[in-house]
Motif scaffolding. Structure first.
Motif, PDB file in Angstrom:
ATOM      1  N   SER A  78      51.305  -9.493  43.266  1.00  0.00           N
ATOM      2  CA  SER A  78      49.884  -9.295  43.535  1.00  0.00           C
ATOM      3  C   SER A  78      49.161 -10.606  43.255  1.00  0.00           C
ATOM      4  O   SER A  78      49.486 -11.314  42.301  1.00  0.00           O
ATOM      5  N   CYS A  79      48.180 -10.942  44.114  1.00  0.00           N
ATOM      6  CA  CYS A  79      47.392 -12.160  43.945  1.00  0.00           C
ATOM      7  C   CYS A  79      46.020 -11.900  44.563  1.00  0.00           C
ATOM      8  O   CYS A  79      45.918 -11.525  45.739  1.00  0.00           O
ATOM      9  N   GLY A  80      44.955 -12.099  43.790  1.00  0.00           N
ATOM     10  CA  GLY A  80      43.614 -11.810  44.290  1.00  0.00           C
ATOM     11  C   GLY A  80      43.523 -10.355  44.691  1.00  0.00           C
ATOM     12  O   GLY A  80      43.957  -9.449  43.974  1.00  0.00           O
ATOM     13  N   PRO A  81      43.005 -10.074  45.873  1.00  0.00           N
ATOM     14  CA  PRO A  81      42.884  -8.679  46.314  1.00  0.00           C
ATOM     15  C   PRO A  81      44.166  -8.129  46.936  1.00  0.00           C
ATOM     16  O   PRO A  81      44.199  -6.971  47.342  1.00  0.00           O
ATOM     17  N   TYR A  82      45.207  -8.986  47.043  1.00  0.00           N
ATOM     18  CA  TYR A  82      46.413  -8.597  47.777  1.00  0.00           C
ATOM     19  C   TYR A  82      47.508  -8.128  46.823  1.00  0.00           C
ATOM     20  O   TYR A  82      47.658  -8.657  45.722  1.00  0.00           O
ATOM     21  N   ARG A  83      48.279  -7.147  47.305  1.00  0.00           N
ATOM     22  CA  ARG A  83      49.533  -6.743  46.657  1.00  0.00           C
ATOM     23  C   ARG A  83      50.524  -6.487  47.779  1.00  0.00           C
ATOM     24  O   ARG A  83      50.228  -5.716  48.705  1.00  0.00           O
ATOM     25  N   PHE A  84      51.697  -7.131  47.700  1.00  0.00           N
ATOM     26  CA  PHE A  84      52.625  -7.059  48.828  1.00  0.00           C
ATOM     27  C   PHE A  84      54.063  -7.067  48.321  1.00  0.00           C
ATOM     28  O   PHE A  84      54.368  -7.503  47.210  1.00  0.00           O
ATOM     29  N   VAL A  85      54.959  -6.543  49.193  1.00  0.00           N
ATOM     30  CA  VAL A  85      56.413  -6.545  48.965  1.00  0.00           C
ATOM     31  C   VAL A  85      57.003  -7.490  50.001  1.00  0.00           C
ATOM     32  O   VAL A  85      56.780  -7.328  51.209  1.00  0.00           O
ATOM     33  N   TYR A  86      57.801  -8.463  49.519  1.00  0.00           N
ATOM     34  CA  TYR A  86      58.259  -9.566  50.366  1.00  0.00           C
ATOM     35  C   TYR A  86      59.769  -9.732  50.164  1.00  0.00           C
ATOM     36  O   TYR A  86      60.245  -9.757  49.023  1.00  0.00           O
ATOM     37  N   ARG A  87      60.547  -9.819  51.261  1.00  0.00           N
ATOM     38  CA  ARG A  87      62.005  -9.956  51.171  1.00  0.00           C
ATOM     39  C   ARG A  87      62.504 -10.923  52.246  1.00  0.00           C
ATOM     40  O   ARG A  87      61.992 -10.929  53.370  1.00  0.00           O
ATOM     41  N   LYS A  88      63.542 -11.721  51.851  1.00  0.00           N
ATOM     42  CA  LYS A  88      64.179 -12.646  52.801  1.00  0.00           C
ATOM     43  C   LYS A  88      65.691 -12.611  52.600  1.00  0.00           C
ATOM     44  O   LYS A  88      66.179 -12.411  51.482  1.00  0.00           O
ATOM     45  N   ARG A  89      66.417 -12.811  53.723  1.00  0.00           N
ATOM     46  CA  ARG A  89      67.864 -13.015  53.675  1.00  0.00           C
ATOM     47  C   ARG A  89      68.162 -14.378  54.284  1.00  0.00           C
ATOM     48  O   ARG A  89      67.725 -14.676  55.399  1.00  0.00           O
ATOM     49  N   PHE A  90      68.928 -15.192  53.563  1.00  0.00           N
ATOM     50  CA  PHE A  90      69.274 -16.544  53.987  1.00  0.00           C
ATOM     51  C   PHE A  90      70.733 -16.590  54.446  1.00  0.00           C
ATOM     52  O   PHE A  90      71.528 -15.687  54.170  1.00  0.00           O
ATOM     53  N   HIS A  91      71.097 -17.643  55.153  1.00  0.00           N
ATOM     54  CA  HIS A  91      72.466 -18.040  55.521  1.00  0.00           C
ATOM     55  C   HIS A  91      73.063 -17.212  56.654  1.00  0.00           C
ATOM     56  O   HIS A  91      73.493 -17.780  57.660  1.00  0.00           O
ATOM     57  N   LYS A  92      73.146 -15.880  56.530  1.00  0.00           N
ATOM     58  CA  LYS A  92      73.772 -15.047  57.563  1.00  0.00           C
ATOM     59  C   LYS A  92      72.818 -13.909  57.922  1.00  0.00           C
ATOM     60  O   LYS A  92      72.259 -13.267  57.040  1.00  0.00           O
ATOM     61  N   LYS A  93      72.665 -13.644  59.239  1.00  0.00           N
ATOM     62  CA  LYS A  93      71.753 -12.617  59.726  1.00  0.00           C
ATOM     63  C   LYS A  93      70.390 -12.776  59.059  1.00  0.00           C
ATOM     64  O   LYS A  93      69.860 -11.847  58.429  1.00  0.00           O
ATOM     65  N   CYS A  94      69.824 -13.949  59.206  1.00  0.00           N
ATOM     66  CA  CYS A  94      68.577 -14.285  58.510  1.00  0.00           C
ATOM     67  C   CYS A  94      67.452 -13.345  58.942  1.00  0.00           C
ATOM     68  O   CYS A  94      67.317 -13.033  60.135  1.00  0.00           O
ATOM     69  N   GLU A  95      66.642 -12.936  57.979  1.00  0.00           N
ATOM     70  CA  GLU A  95      65.510 -12.079  58.295  1.00  0.00           C
ATOM     71  C   GLU A  95      64.455 -12.184  57.199  1.00  0.00           C
ATOM     72  O   GLU A  95      64.757 -12.539  56.060  1.00  0.00           O
ATOM     73  N   THR A  96      63.212 -11.916  57.568  1.00  0.00           N
ATOM     74  CA  THR A  96      62.075 -11.936  56.651  1.00  0.00           C
ATOM     75  C   THR A  96      61.253 -10.675  56.890  1.00  0.00           C
ATOM     76  O   THR A  96      60.923 -10.358  58.041  1.00  0.00           O
ATOM     77  N   GLU A  97      60.927  -9.953  55.813  1.00  0.00           N
ATOM     78  CA  GLU A  97      60.146  -8.716  55.916  1.00  0.00           C
ATOM     79  C   GLU A  97      58.992  -8.778  54.928  1.00  0.00           C
ATOM     80  O   GLU A  97      59.181  -9.186  53.779  1.00  0.00           O
ATOM     81  N   LEU A  98      57.801  -8.346  55.372  1.00  0.00           N
ATOM     82  CA  LEU A  98      56.603  -8.332  54.528  1.00  0.00           C
ATOM     83  C   LEU A  98      55.883  -7.009  54.709  1.00  0.00           C
ATOM     84  O   LEU A  98      55.651  -6.568  55.850  1.00  0.00           O
ATOM     85  N   THR A  99      55.533  -6.381  53.580  1.00  0.00           N
ATOM     86  CA  THR A  99      54.702  -5.176  53.602  1.00  0.00           C
ATOM     87  C   THR A  99      53.522  -5.426  52.677  1.00  0.00           C
ATOM     88  O   THR A  99      53.698  -5.550  51.450  1.00  0.00           O
ATOM     89  N   VAL A 100      52.312  -5.522  53.229  1.00  0.00           N
ATOM     90  CA  VAL A 100      51.095  -5.699  52.445  1.00  0.00           C
ATOM     91  C   VAL A 100      50.587  -4.305  52.074  1.00  0.00           C
ATOM     92  O   VAL A 100      50.321  -3.472  52.953  1.00  0.00           O
ATOM     93  N   LEU A 101      50.471  -4.052  50.753  1.00  0.00           N
ATOM     94  CA  LEU A 101      50.077  -2.722  50.281  1.00  0.00           C
ATOM     95  C   LEU A 101      48.563  -2.596  50.165  1.00  0.00           C
ATOM     96  O   LEU A 101      47.998  -1.542  50.504  1.00  0.00           O
ATOM     97  N   THR A 102      47.881  -3.634  49.663  1.00  0.00           N
ATOM     98  CA  THR A 102      46.424  -3.633  49.520  1.00  0.00           C
ATOM     99  C   THR A 102      45.921  -5.001  49.937  1.00  0.00           C
ATOM    100  O   THR A 102      46.664  -5.995  49.856  1.00  0.00           O
ATOM    101  N   PRO A 103      44.672  -5.125  50.389  1.00  0.00           N
ATOM    102  CA  PRO A 103      43.609  -4.087  50.472  1.00  0.00           C
ATOM    103  C   PRO A 103      43.795  -3.125  51.645  1.00  0.00           C
ATOM    104  O   PRO A 103      43.233  -2.055  51.650  1.00  0.00           O
TER     105      PRO A 103
END
Length: 876
Positions: A78-103
């Motif tokens: 959480s930072c300022g008004p934001y709270r989020f869940v953030y995930r990354k996979r490196f090296h093989k089958k690379c992917e990035t996922e973000l879920t912003v919970l608030t505001p």
């Protein structure tokens, strides 16, 4: 910024780990070395800063080496008004996922998710403060630099302001400086070098001046070619006049040289004639001398042939005598060899009999050894059976002794720290202490040691409760734990107390000693051979014994006497045989030597006779061609002809010397060199003149003067632009330096709030006299204790480490709530003594009440003083 959860999968050596962090307070994450504590902070940086497809070295290094899988990092932040869940996979089958919970809820993937997180962090988090608020292992004693942290600067500005209006101005001043920096950045790089429009104007002016210089040089080149054309024309005329004057000298010198060449040829021909005459005379003299040598050689060879014939006759007689002697010696050697063979057969038969008797004795001894070994092995099995019933081991005994020692030591400490209370009765009274009743008469005393909360009651009158201090309670808890550890160790070893454990261990050691002694005895009886090999050897010896009864009854001494007699006779026969063989060999050698000598003598006689016959034939053939008198007269005539030719050579040499050939050659060479030099110089001048004519014709088509005029105009335009842009650049630079100076002056105002906060946190650790000196970059310059000031670089490693942590905690305490970031302490306070560790723990509790402090350590007991800490053990 708050870190709520961090998850790692296939990250370096971490298969999977997920940790949840409380929003406030101190979190102590403990684990063994190389379990991956520092890797968690590194993983969080990679998650927030690197793309999932990044090929940076930092990203490649986190890939597991034992499996071909991708590394995954996930976090809830959480930072300022934001709270989020953030995930990354490196090296093989690379992917990035973000879920912003608030505001408001958002879900993004890939680069879009990465850019969204970067934007939220840039909007709400001071990145410089986030990196500065870390105490890492490699830099735990380095001075922290908080000068670039805008969040801390704003907080200090507000703290240092004297009015609400002054505090309200703090949002626009950094913006103005940023605009000034941006304007200055149009003209200068951060290091002060020209860039952009200012660099372009400088480059244009330099290029224009270079073009003018080039055109001026081109026009000057045309003028230089015109001047050289005139010079070469005059020089060519002068060289023509010098060539005409040098012709007569060369003709006269050539004539004199020709006369010298003629005399030289005559002298050379006379020399050749003299050489031929000398060669002819030498050949005649050599032929005469060779004839005389042939006559002498024939006389010498006749005498040599006679001597060789007598020598060959003597060698033939000696060969016949040696042959007879060799035949007699060979017959004697054959008889001795036959006798030796018979005696050797007799000795071998006697040796076999002795060997069979020795093997029978060895079998008897080996059977007795094996019987002893079997008895010892039975005793060893009994001892091993008794030893298996003993449970206690060295490690268990050490554990029991250590536990007993710890219990005694902590019990002593408990007795020293516990409160001793003494009661003296003024009148008869009865006291109740727990279940104990004590009756005291007047003047009688009774005492009690309070190792824990204790209640003493005078029934119907008063109740006294004695509560020990925290240290005593802590020691009481440790004493109880030591007693439990001792009881557990005794139960595991199957004994009742320390004395029984030592007795059982002594019995175990005694049995082990007896077992080892029996093992040593068996090893001594076996030697280097195992028991099975001894048994196999016994069976082999018994199987090799002959079945004849007479061998069993044979006397060993008689067999040895027969063997010794046979071996002595065989030795005598061998010596006699060897002597006969040496005599035969000597006779054969003498025969061979005499035969060789006879052959050599006969060959030598034949060779001498052949050479004598050849010399006589050769002399006869030569005399048929030229007689001895003819050779003598020819040698005399050749000598006279050679002398006449030598006289002619001397006469021509005198005539050639009188003509002075060296002077004539020198004059001719000088005249020829002068003529050649004049011709070459004339040709060079003519060629250079032709080349300049060609260059002038080319220059006339280039329009160099027009190019010079255009370049001068361009230089004037570039100079004007350079002056105009330069004025703007210098003005921006001046404004920046003035604003920077004012900003530095302003910074001095908020050094004091920071110093005050740092001293407030540091005095519980260092004492009430603790003071620090802070520079304008918020770096600690020195520390003062009890009036003694020590520069920061001269402090001990522990003091530097403590000040570094306090500086970060002071910054965390000052920044606004919306600007705060976690303080990360990675395996620090390793140089700190126990007393200061306890004091530092209270400071952690103070700051953790309104912030987030994450401590990573391999020694969690360092932070036992942090009473409100949330503890996470990675070893579990």
């Amino acid at each position: 910024m708050r870190l709520h959860r961090l998850a790692l999968t296939n990250y370096r050596g971490i298969a999977h780990r997920e940790i949840e962090f409380p929003d406030h307070g101190v979190v102590v994450v403990s684990g063994a070395n190389e379990i991956g504590k520092t890797s968690m902070i590194e993983a969080l940086d990679l998650l927030l800063e690197s793309r999932d497809r990044s090929t940076k070295k930092e990203v490649k290094q986190v890939k597991p080496t034992h499996s071909d899988v991708g590394s995954e990092v996930g976090a809830e932040i959480s930072c300022g008004p934001y709270r989020f869940v953030y995930r990354k996979r490196f090296h093989k089958k690379c992917e990035t996922e973000l879920t912003v919970l608030t505001p408001r809820r958002e879900q993004l993937t890939g680069d879009e998710a990465h850019e969204r997180v970067r934007a939220m962090l840039a909007e709400t988090v001071d990145n410089d403060l986030w990196h500065a608020q870390r105490v890492l292992q490699a830099t735990s004693t380095a001075a922290v630099d908080l000068s670039g942290c805008d969040a801390l600067s704003r907080a200090l500005d507000v703290a240092a302001s004297n009015s609400r209006a002054a505090a309200a101005l703090q949002g626009t001043e950094p913006l103005l400086i940023e605009r000034i920096d941006a304007e200055c950045g149009r003209y200068f790089t951060p290091t002060g070098r020209p860039t952009g429009e200012w660099a372009a104007s400088i480059t244009r002016l330099a290029a224009a001046e270079a073009a003018v210089a080039h055109c001026v040089a081109a026009v000057a080149e045309v003028d230089d070619r015109v001047r050289r054309h005139a010079e070469l024309t005059e020089r060519l005329a002068e060289l023509s006049r010098q060539r005409a004057a040098a012709g007569p000298r060369l003709v006269a010198a050539r004539a004199a040289a020709d006369r010298i060449a003629e005399l030289t040829n005559q002298a050379r021909e006379a020399g050749l004639v003299a050489e031929a005459a000398a060669a002819t005379g030498a050949a005649s003299a050599a032929a005469h001398e060779a004839r005389l040598r042939q006559l002498t050689e024939i006389q010498s060879r006749t005498a040599t042939v006679a001597a060789a014939a007598a020598e060959a006759q003597q060698a033939a007689e000696a060969q016949a005598a040696a042959k007879a002697e060799a035949e007699a010696a060979a017959a004697a050697a054959e008889r001795a060899s036959q006798l030796l063979t018979d005696l050797q057969r007799r000795a071998e038969s006697a040796r076999r009999a002795v060997d069979h008797l020795a093997e029978r004795e060895e079998a008897d001894r080996l059977s007795a050894r094996l019987a002893k070994i079997a008895a010892i092995e039975r005793d060893r099995e009994e001892i091993c059976a008794e030893l298996s019933a003993v449970v206690i081991t060295d490690e268990q005994l050490r554990r029991i002794e250590d536990a007993a020692s710890a219990a005694d030591r902590i019990g002593g400490q408990l007795a020293l720290t516990s409160a001793a209370v003494e009661f003296t009765a003024v009148a008869d009274v009865e006291l109740a202490a727990g279940d104990q009743r004590v009756a005291l008469t007047a003047g009688q005393s009774w005492s009690i040691t309070a190792t824990g909360p204790t209640t003493v009651e005078v029934p119907g009158l008063l109740t006294a409760r004695i509560t020990p201090g925290a240290t005593t309670l802590d020691i009481q808890a440790k004493h109880a734990a030591a007693q439990e550890e001792l009881a557990a160790a005794l139960e595991k070893a199957g004994v009742t107390d320390l004395a029984a454990a030592r007795s059982a261990d002594a019995r175990r050691r005694e049995l082990q000693g007896r077992r080892d002694q029996l093992d040593a005895t068996v090893a001594g009886l076996c030697g280097e051979e195992p028991v099975d090999q001894l048994r196999a050897r016994l069976a082999e010896l018994r199987s090799d014994q002959p079945a004849e009864p007479d061998l069993v009854a044979t006397d060993k001494d008689a067999a040895r006497a027969e063997l010794e007699a046979a071996e002595a006779a065989s030795a005598d026969a061998a010596a006699e045989c060897e002597a006969r063989r040496r005599a035969a060999a000597a006779a054969d050698a003498a025969l061979a030597e005499s035969a060789t000598r006879a052959t050599v003598s006969q060959h030598k006689l034949d060779t001498q006779r052949a050479e004598l016959d050849a010399a006589a034939d050769r002399l006869g053939r030569e005399r048929a061609t030229v007689s001895d008198e003819g050779l003598t007269s020819a040698a005399e005539a050749g000598r006279r002809a050679s002398e006449a030719a030598q006289r002619r050579v001397a006469e021509l040499a005198e005539e050639l010397a009188a003509a002075a050939p060296d002077a004539v050659a020198a004059e001719f060479a000088a005249a020829a060199a002068e003529s050649k030099s004049l011709n070459d110089r004339h040709e060079d001048a003519a060629r250079a003149l032709r080349e300049i004519d060609i260059e002038l014709s080319v220059f006339g088509t280039e329009g160099r003067q027009g190019k010079l005029d255009a370049a001068q105009i361009e230089r004037e335009h570039a100079a004007g632009e350079h002056a105009r842009v330069g004025r703007r650049a210098r003005a921006a630079q001046l404004l920046r330096s003035v604003m920077t100076r004012h900003r530095d002056t302003t910074r001095q105002r908020y050094v004091e709030p920071y110093r005050t906060e740092l001293q407030r946190l540091g005095r519980p650790v260092f004492g009430p006299t603790f003071e620090v000196d802070i520079d304008s970059d918020l770096c600690i310059r020195s520390r003062t204790l009890d009036g003694v000031t020590v520069p920061y670089d001269s402090l001990s490693g522990g003091a530097k480490e403590q000040l570094g942590i306090l500086a970060r905690l002071a910054g965390a305490a000052l920044v606004a709530k919306e600007d705060s970031v976690p303080v990360v302490v990675d395996d620090a306070l390793g140089f700190t003594d126990p007393d200061r560790l306890a004091r530092m723990g209270r400071v952690f509790d103070t700051v953790g009440a309104h912030g987030q402090v994450i401590v990573l350590t391999c020694s969690p007991d360092r932070y036992d003083g942090v009473t409100g800490a949330h503890r996470i053990d990675l070893n579990v």
